[in-house]
Design a protein around this motif. Sequence first.
Motif, PDB file in Angstrom:
ATOM      1  N   ASN A 147       0.837  -1.193   0.000  1.00 12.70           N
ATOM      2  CA  ASN A 147       0.000   0.000   0.000  1.00 12.70           C
ATOM      3  C   ASN A 147       0.877   1.251   0.000  1.00 12.70           C
ATOM      4  OD1 ASN A 147      -1.928   2.049   0.591  1.00 12.70           O
ATOM      5  ND2 ASN A 147      -3.213   0.558   1.646  1.00 12.70           N
ATOM      6  N   ALA A 148       0.469   2.251  -0.744  1.00 11.95           N
ATOM      7  CA  ALA A 148       1.249   3.496  -0.815  1.00 11.95           C
ATOM      8  C   ALA A 148       1.021   4.412   0.388  1.00 11.95           C
ATOM      9  CB  ALA A 148       0.908   4.250  -2.097  1.00 11.95           C
ATOM     10  N   GLU A 149      -0.086   4.229   1.099  1.00  9.46           N
ATOM     11  CA  GLU A 149      -0.416   5.129   2.196  1.00  9.46           C
ATOM     12  C   GLU A 149       0.587   5.021   3.336  1.00  9.46           C
ATOM     13  OE1 GLU A 149      -4.256   6.422   4.956  1.00  9.46           O
ATOM     14  OE2 GLU A 149      -4.340   4.591   3.749  1.00  9.46           O
ATOM     15  N   PHE A 150       1.205   6.126   3.676  1.00 11.14           N
ATOM     16  CA  PHE A 150       2.212   6.208   4.734  1.00 11.14           C
ATOM     17  C   PHE A 150       3.330   5.175   4.536  1.00 11.14           C
ATOM     18  CE2 PHE A 150      -1.651   7.804   7.038  1.00 11.14           C
ATOM     19  CZ  PHE A 150      -1.235   9.124   7.086  1.00 11.14           C
ATOM     20  N   ASN A 151       3.611   4.842   3.297  1.00 15.97           N
ATOM     21  CA  ASN A 151       4.666   3.867   2.995  1.00 15.97           C
ATOM     22  C   ASN A 151       6.030   4.499   3.285  1.00 15.97           C
ATOM     23  OD1 ASN A 151       6.741   2.544   1.175  1.00 15.97           O
ATOM     24  ND2 ASN A 151       5.007   1.187   0.821  1.00 15.97           N
ATOM     25  N   PRO A 152       6.783   3.974   4.261  1.00 17.27           N
ATOM     26  CA  PRO A 152       8.040   4.630   4.658  1.00 17.27           C
ATOM     27  C   PRO A 152       9.084   4.653   3.548  1.00 17.27           C
ATOM     28  CG  PRO A 152       7.839   2.477   5.699  1.00 17.27           C
ATOM     29  CD  PRO A 152       6.517   2.766   5.061  1.00 17.27           C
ATOM     30  N   GLN A 153       9.124   3.632   2.712  1.00 15.62           N
ATOM     31  CA  GLN A 153      10.091   3.619   1.624  1.00 15.62           C
ATOM     32  C   GLN A 153       9.836   4.779   0.663  1.00 15.62           C
ATOM     33  OE1 GLN A 153      10.056   0.058  -0.785  1.00 15.62           O
ATOM     34  NE2 GLN A 153      11.729   0.743  -2.082  1.00 15.62           N
ATOM     35  N   LEU A 154       8.585   4.950   0.267  1.00 16.01           N
ATOM     36  CA  LEU A 154       8.259   6.033  -0.663  1.00 16.01           C
ATOM     37  C   LEU A 154       8.413   7.402  -0.008  1.00 16.01           C
ATOM     38  CD1 LEU A 154       5.199   4.678  -2.690  1.00 16.01           C
ATOM     39  CD2 LEU A 154       7.638   4.474  -3.139  1.00 16.01           C
ATOM     40  N   ARG A 155       8.134   7.487   1.271  1.00 12.49           N
ATOM     41  CA  ARG A 155       8.283   8.772   1.959  1.00 12.49           C
ATOM     42  C   ARG A 155       9.761   9.171   2.067  1.00 12.49           C
ATOM     43  NH1 ARG A 155       4.672   9.020   7.288  1.00 12.49           N
ATOM     44  NH2 ARG A 155       4.425  11.244   6.782  1.00 12.49           N
ATOM     45  N   LEU A 156      10.631   8.189   2.265  1.00 14.44           N
ATOM     46  CA  LEU A 156      12.067   8.495   2.270  1.00 14.44           C
ATOM     47  C   LEU A 156      12.513   8.928   0.878  1.00 14.44           C
ATOM     48  CD1 LEU A 156      13.513   5.680   4.571  1.00 14.44           C
ATOM     49  CD2 LEU A 156      13.373   8.125   5.074  1.00 14.44           C
ATOM     50  N   TYR A 157      11.996   8.250  -0.157  1.00  9.01           N
ATOM     51  CA  TYR A 157      12.282   8.693  -1.527  1.00  9.01           C
ATOM     52  C   TYR A 157      11.781  10.130  -1.700  1.00  9.01           C
ATOM     53  CZ  TYR A 157      13.247   3.863  -3.019  1.00  9.01           C
ATOM     54  OH  TYR A 157      13.784   2.609  -3.173  1.00  9.01           O
ATOM     55  N   GLY A 158      10.620  10.418  -1.096  1.00  8.40           N
ATOM     56  CA  GLY A 158      10.063  11.767  -1.199  1.00  8.40           C
ATOM     57  C   GLY A 158      10.983  12.808  -0.580  1.00  8.40           C
ATOM     58  N   LEU A 159      11.557  12.484   0.583  1.00  7.35           N
ATOM     59  CA  LEU A 159      12.506  13.402   1.216  1.00  7.35           C
ATOM     60  C   LEU A 159      13.702  13.654   0.300  1.00  7.35           C
ATOM     61  CD1 LEU A 159      12.485  12.035   4.891  1.00  7.35           C
ATOM     62  CD2 LEU A 159      11.533  14.214   4.091  1.00  7.35           C
ATOM     63  N   GLY A 160      14.191  12.576  -0.321  1.00  2.00           N
ATOM     64  CA  GLY A 160      15.321  12.722  -1.241  1.00  2.00           C
ATOM     65  C   GLY A 160      14.945  13.516  -2.478  1.00  2.00           C
ATOM     66  N   ALA A 161      13.736  13.295  -2.976  1.00  2.00           N
ATOM     67  CA  ALA A 161      13.293  14.004  -4.185  1.00  2.00           C
ATOM     68  C   ALA A 161      13.091  15.490  -3.917  1.00  2.00           C
ATOM     69  CB  ALA A 161      11.994  13.378  -4.691  1.00  2.00           C
ATOM     70  N   VAL A 162      12.573  15.832  -2.743  1.00  3.93           N
ATOM     71  CA  VAL A 162      12.407  17.248  -2.402  1.00  3.93           C
ATOM     72  C   VAL A 162      13.771  17.931  -2.355  1.00  3.93           C
ATOM     73  CG1 VAL A 162      11.737  18.853  -0.569  1.00  3.93           C
ATOM     74  CG2 VAL A 162      10.233  16.938  -1.165  1.00  3.93           C
ATOM     75  N   SER A 163      14.745  17.267  -1.751  1.00  5.42           N
ATOM     76  CA  SER A 163      16.102  17.837  -1.707  1.00  5.42           C
ATOM     77  C   SER A 163      16.683  18.002  -3.102  1.00  5.42           C
ATOM     78  CB  SER A 163      17.018  16.927  -0.869  1.00  5.42           C
ATOM     79  OG  SER A 163      16.581  16.849   0.468  1.00  5.42           O
ATOM     80  N   GLU A 164      16.331  17.105  -4.000  1.00  7.12           N
ATOM     81  CA  GLU A 164      16.868  17.120  -5.361  1.00  7.12           C
ATOM     82  C   GLU A 164      16.240  18.204  -6.227  1.00  7.12           C
ATOM     83  OE1 GLU A 164      19.212  15.822  -8.595  1.00  7.12           O
ATOM     84  OE2 GLU A 164      19.294  15.173  -6.494  1.00  7.12           O
TER      85      GLU A 164
END
Length: 389
Positions: A147-164
Amino acid sequence: MPEIHAKLSASGSAKWLNCPGSISLEEQFPDSSSSYAEEGTKAHALGELKINLELGNITRNKYTREVKKLGEIPADMEDYIEGYKDYVIEQYNTRKAGNGSVTIAVEQRLDFSEYVPGGFGTGDVVIAYEGGIQIIDLKYGKGITVNAEFNPQLRLYGLGAVSEYDYLYDVDVLIYTIYQPRLDNVSTYIEKSDTLIKWGSEIVRPAAEKALTEDAECCSGEYCDKGFCKARAVCRAYNEKRSELARYDFIRPNKLTNEEIADILEIAPKIKSWCEVVESYALDRALQGEKFPGYKLVEGVSRKKYSDEKAVISVLFENGYAIEDYTNRKVKSITELTKLLGLERFNELLGTLIVKPKGKPTLVPETDARPELGSTASAVADFGVDESV
């Protein structure tokens, strides 16, 4: 595709965010591959090639050359990954239609070390545009629905993508998508960027720092099995949780209530999985010479079989037996041919064509009658060794 993995990886984040002790405990176990992991790697590589071809990043000739390097592509994988490619391109075109500038990256390294020391991961697809970032993650497995909801793997990718990408675009929202074709699962979740940043600062950063300490505590939860923790077989927290079923040893079966039976029904699959994990670990260690009190390695049960079925057919045919008597598309079983020929004739004609392969090593209680592997008794059984010599 990148193959380097961070110590506190995004893919393993469900474990270390909840069980900080899993990091040091898992380090005692070597990484291992499996046919499922190799299948997933091939699917991701094929997806990367298909998307880059569609985007014009590679030529058709290069695509063909690179696909050949992947080896045989099953027809169902080809169809599933074609669908994945179509979905990615559709999302990309949707973002382009509403924004002047859109950036898409395939298999991009995403650095989230601002929150996790040395932390980075690889985003399958990242689409950045004015107002937001969409992260699409391909899951080729079919064992567990993700499930994508509150998925920690995708949220960490999100943190990296925001920085990028925050220097290029104002990022207000993150859109996370799990694309799991073999389970017909496309799960999407939308999160505000300030909520994500708060999670990174208040939850992720402290958990990461704790996970890197030597005395970090192990905590059992569903993430142990879903994350395939390598240390499950020896983790005390995991084993104590699974031992909950033992409390029913002191309750007579006819006294169990429906509620107690419901508890057992809930726990039983977890107990079964736990036992399989421990048995597999013990067998692997025993094969490496480790001893477990009260147990030994023996040769497992095996069945006799023909060493060469074509030779069996040839021998019987040359000795005048009708082919329909000893074949049924393939040579009949040893039991059937023994009945047909008689034991003496069977041994005379086919005795040299019968082999009994070694049984698979099996860990059993010491009271088992079979000789221990590597023991004198085992050698006697295998080769007829005279113990008096």
